[in-house]
Design a protein around this motif. Structure first.
Motif, short mmCIF file in Angstrom:
data_model
loop_
_atom_site.label_atom_id
_atom_site.label_comp_id
_atom_site.label_asym_id
_atom_site.label_seq_id
_atom_site.Cartn_x
_atom_site.Cartn_y
_atom_site.Cartn_z
N LYS A 155 0.86 -1.35 0.33
CA LYS A 155 -0.15 -0.18 -0.13
C LYS A 155 1.32 1.12 -0.10
N LYS A 157 2.29 4.97 1.09
CA LYS A 157 2.54 5.53 2.13
C LYS A 157 2.91 6.96 2.34
N TYR A 161 6.56 2.34 0.34
CA TYR A 161 4.87 1.90 0.46
C TYR A 161 5.01 0.77 2.04
N LYS A 227 8.48 -1.50 5.84
CA LYS A 227 8.40 -0.42 5.18
C LYS A 227 9.78 -0.28 3.59
#
Length: 392
Positions: A155, A157, A161, A227
C-alpha cells in the motif's frame, strides 16, 4: 574420498553442434563439479545442509547470471552456454543447480529486464560475484499453480510503501541478502519489489523435514508491515507476465539441468552393470539390463536434441513459453524415470549414499513440481495447440 569418474554420453555427436566456447564453458563447469561438488554432496544431503562454501565457486565459474552483459558483471554468454552450465551443475546436485537458477533467472534476470539503471548498477555486479545472494518470492501458501491469486500486497503511504503477506517454498530464502518479491498494489496490479534483508518486519524462516533437495536451503518469506522505499519497485514491467517471464528463463535452465541428473544416473548404472557379476557374468550382459540402458540412452539423446534446439531458438529470440514448458516437462519426467530404472539396476545398493541415484531421484520429485507442475505444463501445451485454457 571417492573419485568422480563420470563420462557424459553423446550418442548422436551433439558436441559437433556446439561451439568451442560452449565446450569450454561446459568442461570448466564439469571440472569444478567433479572437484568441489561430488566429493561432498552426499554428506551434506544426508545432514540436510546447504554447502555455503560452494557459492564463491559458482560465481567464479560464471554460474550467476552467465547471460547478463559484462557491463553489469555477467559473463555475456549465450543461452546454450547457460543451459550447459545448468546441466553440469545438476549432474552434481539439483539443489545446487536450484541456487544458481534462482540467482540467475529469478533474481538477476528481472532486475536486468525490468529494473531501473540505478537498480541494475546497484545489485547486478554484486549478485554476479556472489557478494549478494538472492531469492524469488512468487508462490504463496494458498496460491501455487495460480500465482495470479496472490494475497501479498503493498500500500502507498506517501513517501514509501508498506508490504504485507507471505511466500513459501523459496529456494535460498534462509540466507538470501535480497528477495525479488511479487505483490499486488491497491488496484490489484502485480509488481516486482526488491526487499533487502534487515528491513524491519521481513523474516525468512527455514523449511525443515524435506526428503527432497536436502542439500538446498528452502524457506518462507514473511512480510509484516515492511517499509519499502519507492525506488525498490521494478519500474519497467508489471502484471502477471512479469514473473512468468522470469519463470520461462528458469524453466529453460531446468530443461538442461535435468539432463545432467539423468546422465549421472545412466553413467552410474552402466558402470555398475559392467562390474556386477551374477550367474557367472556381468549383469550388463543380460537382455533386460541392456534394454534399460538402451532406453535410458535413447531418452537422454532425445532430451539433448530438444534442449539444444530450444537453446538455438532462445538465442534467436524465437522460443515461446509453450516450447519451454514442453522441454521442461519432457526432460524432467525423462530424468525421473531414468533415476527410477537406474535405482532398480543397482538393487539394494541403489538406496544408499554410496551412489548418487537415490539422491537424484528424491531431488527430481521436487524438480518435476516446481517452476510449474508436470500437469500444468501439459495443459500449457494443450492450450497452445487448441487455443482453449483448460485451467481457467
Amino acid at each position: 574420498m571417492k573419485q568422480d569418474v563420470f563420462q557424459a554420453p553423446d550418442y548422436y555427436r551433439i558436441d559437433d553442434l556446439l561451439t568451442e566456447e560452449h565446450k569450454l564453458v561446459r568442461d570448466t563447469t564439469r571440472t569444478w563439479v567433479k572437484k568441489e561438488v561430488t566429493p561432498i554432496i552426499e554428506s551434506y544431503a544426508q545432514k540436510a545442509l546447504f554447502p555455503k562454501q560452494l557459492l564463491s565457486g559458482l560465481a567464479t565459474i560464471g554460474a550467476f547470471g552467465p547471460y547478463i552483459p559484462e557491463s553489469y558483471g555477467g559473463a555475456g554468454l549465450d543461452q546454450i552456454s547457460y543451459g550447459l552450465i545448468m546441466q553440469e551443475i545438476e549432474r552434481g546436485d539439483s539443489g545446487i543447480r536450484s541456487t544458481a537458477s534462482v540467482q540467475s533467472s529469478l533474481v538477476m534476470y528481472p532486475i536486468f529486464a525490468y529494473g531501473s539503471e540505478e537498480q541494475k548498477q546497484k545489485y547486478l555486479p554484486k549478485l554476479a560475484s556472489g557478494g549478494l545472494i538472492g531469492c524469488f518470492g512468487l508462490t504463496e501458501p494458498n496460491h501455487g499453480s495460480n500465482p495470479g491469486g496472490m494475497e501479498t500486497n503493498f500500500k502507498d503511504k506517501g513517501d514509501h510503501y508498506v508490504l504485507n503477506g507471505a511466500k513459501m517454498w523459496i529456494s535460498n530464502a534462509p540466507f538470501a541478502d535480497v528477495a525479488v518479491v511479487w505483490a499486488k498494489n491497491e488496484e490489484g496490479r502485480i509488481h516486482g519489489i526488491i526487499v533487502e534483508r534487515g528491513m524491519e518486519g521481513f523474516t525468512t524462516p527455514e523449511t525443515h523435514n524435506k526428503w527432497s533437495l536436502r542439500a538446498s536451503a528452502t524457506g518462507e518469506l514473511i512480510f509484516d508491515n515492511v517499509k519499502i522505499p519507492k525506488e525498490h519497485i521494478l519500474p519497467h514491467k508489471s502484471g502477471l507476465g512479469a514473473p512468468l517471464g522470469c519463470l520461462d528463463s528458469a524453466r529453460y535452465g531446468i530443461a538442461w539441468g535435468a539432463i545432467g541428473a539423468a546422465m549421472d544416473c545412466y553413467d552410474t548404472a552402466l558402470r555398475y552393470a559392467q562390474e556386477r557379476i551374477q550367474f557367472g557374468k556381468p549383469i550388463a550382459g543380460t537382455q533386460l539390463q541392456q534394454k534399460k540402458l538402451a532406453e535410458m540412452l535413447t531418452e537422454i539423446t532425445k532430451a539433448q536434441l530438444l534442449a539444444w534446439r530450444l537453446g538455438t531458438l532462445k538465442n534467436e529470440g524465437k522460443a515461446t513459453s509453450a516450447q519451454i514448458s514442453m522441454a521442461k516437462r519432457n526432460n524432467v519426467a525423462m530424468a525421473l524415470q531414468i533415476a527410477r530404472e537406474a535405482r532398480q539396476m543397482l538393487g539394494a545398493m541403489g538406496i544408499t549414499g554410496d551412489f548418487s541415484i537415490m539422491r537424484h531421484m528424491m531431488n527430481l520429485e521436487s524438480v518435476i513440481t516446481y517452476e510449474g507442475t508436470h500437469d500444468i505444463h501439459l495443459l500449457i501445451t494443450g492450450m497452445d495447440i487448441t487455443g482453449i485454457a483448460a485451467f481457467k
